[in-house]
Each structure stands twice: as C-alpha cells, then as structure tokens.
Scaffold this active site. Structure first.
Site, short mmCIF file in Angstrom:
data_model
loop_
_atom_site.label_atom_id
_atom_site.label_comp_id
_atom_site.label_asym_id
_atom_site.label_seq_id
_atom_site.Cartn_x
_atom_site.Cartn_y
_atom_site.Cartn_z
CB CYS A 127 12.32 -40.29 -35.73
SG CYS A 127 12.64 -38.77 -37.59
CB ALA A 128 17.05 -38.48 -36.56
#
Length: 550
Positions: A455-456
C-alpha cells in the site's frame, strides 16, 4: 451529487498520472525511508523538554548529551534526504532500463551526498557549517536528488562509461562504469556553486529558502491550509492516495515549521507555525484523511443499518490509529456522493480551528514529530508540548466533525436501511432459488508460498497480510505474508510468489507487472470492497491468494 461524482471519476486517470510522477514519488519514498530518523530524533526531544512542562529541568550536561543525539540525526536530514531521493528516482529509472545495464543506486547516493555538500553547505575554516545540513537544506536536497540520477541515466543511455575487459570481475567493472557519471555530477555542482556564490554572495540553500519563503507563509494561511488539506481529501475521495500526491509538495515546509516552532518554544516564545505533520495526522485528518474518526464511531454506535453498524465497529480500532481504509472502502465513503461535502469540509474546518487557537488564543503549534499511528487525542496533546488549549481543542474538533457529518450520516444510514429491508424481502421470495457456488479448492502442493501486500505506507497492507497469515494457520498451509510500502519491494520481488496491491495503489498495477516480468511472481490489485472483505475473512484471503497464483 451523483452527476458531480461521475465527472470527478472521469478525471481519475489524470490524477493517477500525477500520483505516479517519478519526482513526486522520489520525494515521498525519500521521506518514508527517513521516518525512523525523524521519529528517533524526536524521542530525545521529548525526553529533554517535556519534563520542563511539569517544572523539572535536566542539568545542562544531560540536556547537551540529549541534544547531541538529536543534532547528529535530525541535523543531517537534508544530506540524508539528498541520498534517499536520488536512490528512489534511480530505482524508478532502472525499471525502464535493461536489466543488464542498470544505474548503480549506491553510486547515485554517494554523488548526491557530495553534490549536496558542494552547493548546500557553507564552508568554514577546517570544515563545514551545519546550519543547512538539516531541515534548512531539504529544498536543496530535492534539487540534487533529481539531478544526479538524470546525469547517470544520460551516461548509461549514451554509453558514456569506462569499459573494462570481460575478464575483469563485475564489482571492479561497475566501479569504473560509475567513474564518468559521478565525475560529471560532482563537476556540475562544483561549477554551479562557484558561479552561484560569486553572483549571489550566498549559498544555494540560503537563497532558495529566501525565494520560497512567500510560499511557506502562504501555505500557513487560511487559504493555503484549505487548499492543501482539501486537495488531500479530494484525491482520496477519487480513490487515489491523497497524501502521496500532496505531501511531497509540502514535506519541506512540514519539517522546517516544526524545527522553527521548537526553537521558538525553547526561547520562551509562542510556536506560531501551523502547517506540520502533526496538523495533518492529528487535526486535519483526525482518524485518517477526511477526519473519519467521528463518522466511524457514528456508524458503530448510532447506525440503524446492520451493515453500517458492523463496518463501523470493525473499523473503529484501526481508525483510532489513523488507518481508515476499512471505512473508506467498506462503507464506502470513497466516490460516495452522499459524503463528498463533509469529507472535504471537515479537514478544512478542523485545521482552521487549529489556526484560530494559535493566532487568537495563543496556543503553541506542533513542536514535536510523532508517529502517524499515534491516536489523535494523544498526538495533539503530546505534539504541542501539553499545551493547555489542546485539551479544549480536541473535544471541540470531535463536536464540530459530528455536526458536519451528522446530516449526511442520517441520509446514508436511512438509505442503507431501506436497501437492507428490500434485500430481506427479496431473499425471502427467492429462498428456493439457489445458485451453485464456485469453490476454490486449496492446493495439494505443499511447497511454501510467500505473499507481499503493498500500500502507500505499509499500514493498510498489514491488514490483509495479517489475515492471510491467520487464514494459513487455520487451514494448516505453509503460507507466509508480509506488508510493505510501495517502492520498498523493488529489491525483493523474486522472494515472493504473489504481490497484491491495496486499492489505493491499484493504478500502479501496470508498473508492478513490468517489474515482475523477469520473475515467477504474479501481480494483482484489489478493489476497495474486496480488500475489506478479505481482510475480515482470513480463510477467504487464503483462497484469494491461491486463486490469484493459479
């Protein structure tokens, strides 16, 4: 509102291109790499100065030793940032270069450090001044970190290298291959520094801060704060990780403002700077982007819809620690016309209230950096050095967010309740109309499988990674999973059988598929609702893994 959301969604490809910009990603990944340094140094600040609030003061020798650790880490942040930004951009360039002709990321980091010292640090007798090696040198670090990989890429593409005979070992050959690019890079910065100082009579770091000072000041105003945190929420509403677009543009301001606030606080003055990481984590994005702490608790305890109540209760704990993807994609709030107005408005009103408390009531801004997973009430109080008004501001923020979200919550809850009642009637009328379900058989292959979830920032991905681990344990399967932030996977792709992208990183699938071409690694992305469902159902998460691999 539906028509508006349709128009916004049409712009999503454009926003994704912004999000995927290699230079913005280089700044973002550079900061992610240095988060341990920022948090490590903050520990010594907290130990050194929080006791002062309660009337206890360390001796000067103890304070000096504590600050030595801080200055030896945070005081070098600019130089370290030049290296990490250069490495991130190098890794991005390497994804487009042949595997047999790559840029040496270690060499670009070294060149970036030299270049930063040349143009960003003032020389003094027998050494260098440290003033611009820390947060004041961040803008210089970005410039150097962008230039060095481009010099190397030019040399690699044009084959401007020292070629060695085939008999020479690879590591020795690589050293000579890097000789020309690093020489050109250093020569460029050396000449630039000589010319710049002769013309301006000051160093580059000092001048670039002077040039950008009006922007720094504007960003701290009501309009600037609204644009920054409104944009962050807007991008998330579209389904793109907003902070990864906005944060790189304001990261230098964040760090610099906290440093200036701390200096003011130590001098007995008010810490007046508003824009900081603390404001983002614990005020504007209270409970995650969109200030979703209150709406999550409303779903959990006030919703009449069973589905919304379940989602709210399942999301409450993660949201307390700033992880709000379960509610964003589970409700959903992302691309939900009902929540467009409060999702954008709440962060702006929150940060305006914070600025009002600083400008009018004399409260201190953030003087410490804390982990973004710190629960917001604790983060606000600790980050402002136990400011008295922080104890008033926090409940006020919760009340204001409740007022903003409540009308929209009632509309959506009633709508969901009507849909649930309609579905119940439909299910009762179709009780005998059963469809065959496709069952994914678990594998007979006993070889161990490894899964990576991206994810980020590594928080959302840990939810699915943990569910996969738990499901593997329940099914008795030799399957392991781990979570990382996107960009950290570049050197370990071959270690995994499957890489899964969280919903906010779905736009990176094509790039990831390109990265995995030379490996026996599968790459897949997930939708918001699918991701939340898999994170809640460990056994289904395991079946998803093997379905994706097969």
């Amino acid at each position: 509102m539906n028509k508006l959301v349709v128009q916004i969604e049409k712009m999503k490809p454009f926003f994704q291109r912004i999000s995927n910009n290699p230079y913005l990603r280089a700044i973002r990944d550079g900061f992610i790499s240095l988060i341990p340094v920022i948090l490590f140094s903050s520990i010594f600040l907290l130990v050194a100065y929080v006791p002062n609030i309660f009337g206890f003061y360390w001796s000067s020798s103890v304070e000096t030793n504590l600050m030595k650790a801080y200055n030896s880490s945070m005081g070098l942040l600019g130089m370290l940032m030049a290296a990490t930004v250069a490495k991130s951009l190098t890794d991005n360039f390497n994804s487009d270069l042949p595997k047999t002709n790559q840029i040496n990321s270690v060499s670009t980091m070294i060149a970036a450090i030299i270049g930063f010292v040349l143009i960003g640090v003032d020389p003094i007798e027998a050494g260098f001044a440290s003033e611009y090696m820390g947060t004041k040198g961040l803008l210089t670090a970005f410039v150097v970190g962008f230039i060095v990989p481009n010099v190397y890429r030019f040399c690699i593409k044009k084959n401007i290298t020292v070629k060695m005979p085939e008999e020479v070992p690879g590591n020795i050959s690589q050293t000579f291959k890097d000789l020309i690019p690093i020489t050109i890079s250093v020569f460029i910065f050396w000449l630039f520094d000589l010319g710049f100082r002769s013309l301006m009579d000051v160093g580059f770091s000092e001048k670039i801060i002077e040039v950008f000072q009006p922007i720094f000041s504007a960003a701290d105003g009501y309009l600037g704060l609204a644009l920054i945190f409104g944009a962050m929420a807007f991008f998330w509403f579209v389904g793109i990780h907003g902070p990864s677009i906005v944060e790189p543009a304001v990261a230098a301001i964040y760090i610099t403002n906290v440093e200036m606030n701390l200096q003011a606080f130590q001098n007995g003055e008010q810490a007046t700077r508003v824009l900081s990481q603390g404001v983002q984590y614990f005020v504007a994005t209270l409970g995650g982007t969109g200030a979703t702490l209150v709406i999550t608790l409303m779903f959990a305890f006030l919703a009449k819809s069973k589905q919304m109540k379940t989602i709210g209760r399942a999301s409450s704990v993660p949201v307390l620690f700033g992880v709000n993807e379960p509610i964003l994609f589970g409700a959903p709030i992302v691309l939900n016309p009902v929540f467009f107005i409060p999702f954008i408005t709440a962060p702006i009103v929150n940060v305006w209230l914070f600025k009002f408390f600083i400008d009018v009531l004399g409260m201190n801004g953030f003087i410490y950096n804390l982990p973004w997973t710190t629960p917001a009430p604790v983060g606000l109080i600790l980050g402002t050095g136990f400011a008295g008004f922080a104890f008033v501001l926090m409940p006020l923020l919760l009340i204001v967010d409740f007022i903003i979200y409540y009308p929209f919550f009632k509309v959506y809850d009633n709508d969901c309740l009507k849909k649930e009642e309609a579905q119940k009637i439909e299910q009762e009328s179709m009780v005998n109309d059963k469809k065959d379900e496709v069952v994914i058989e678990l594998p007979t292959d006993t070889s161990k499988k490894n899964v990576l979830v991206l994810c980020a920032n590594g928080a959302t991905s840990s939810m699915l990674a943990n569910a996969i681990k738990k499901g593997a344990g329940l099914e008795g399967i030799d399957l392991d999973s781990t979570a990382m932030a996107y960009g950290q996977h570049k050197d370990v792709i071959g270690d995994f059988d499957l890489i899964v992208l969280a919903p906010q990183m779905a736009s990176m699938l094509k790039e990831l598929e390109k990265d995995t071409e030379n490996y026996s690694t599968k790459a897949v992305s997930t939708s918001g609702a699918e991701y939340v469902s898999l994170a809640r159902e460990p056994k289904e998460a395991v079946r998803f893994v093997f379905k994706s691999i097969d």
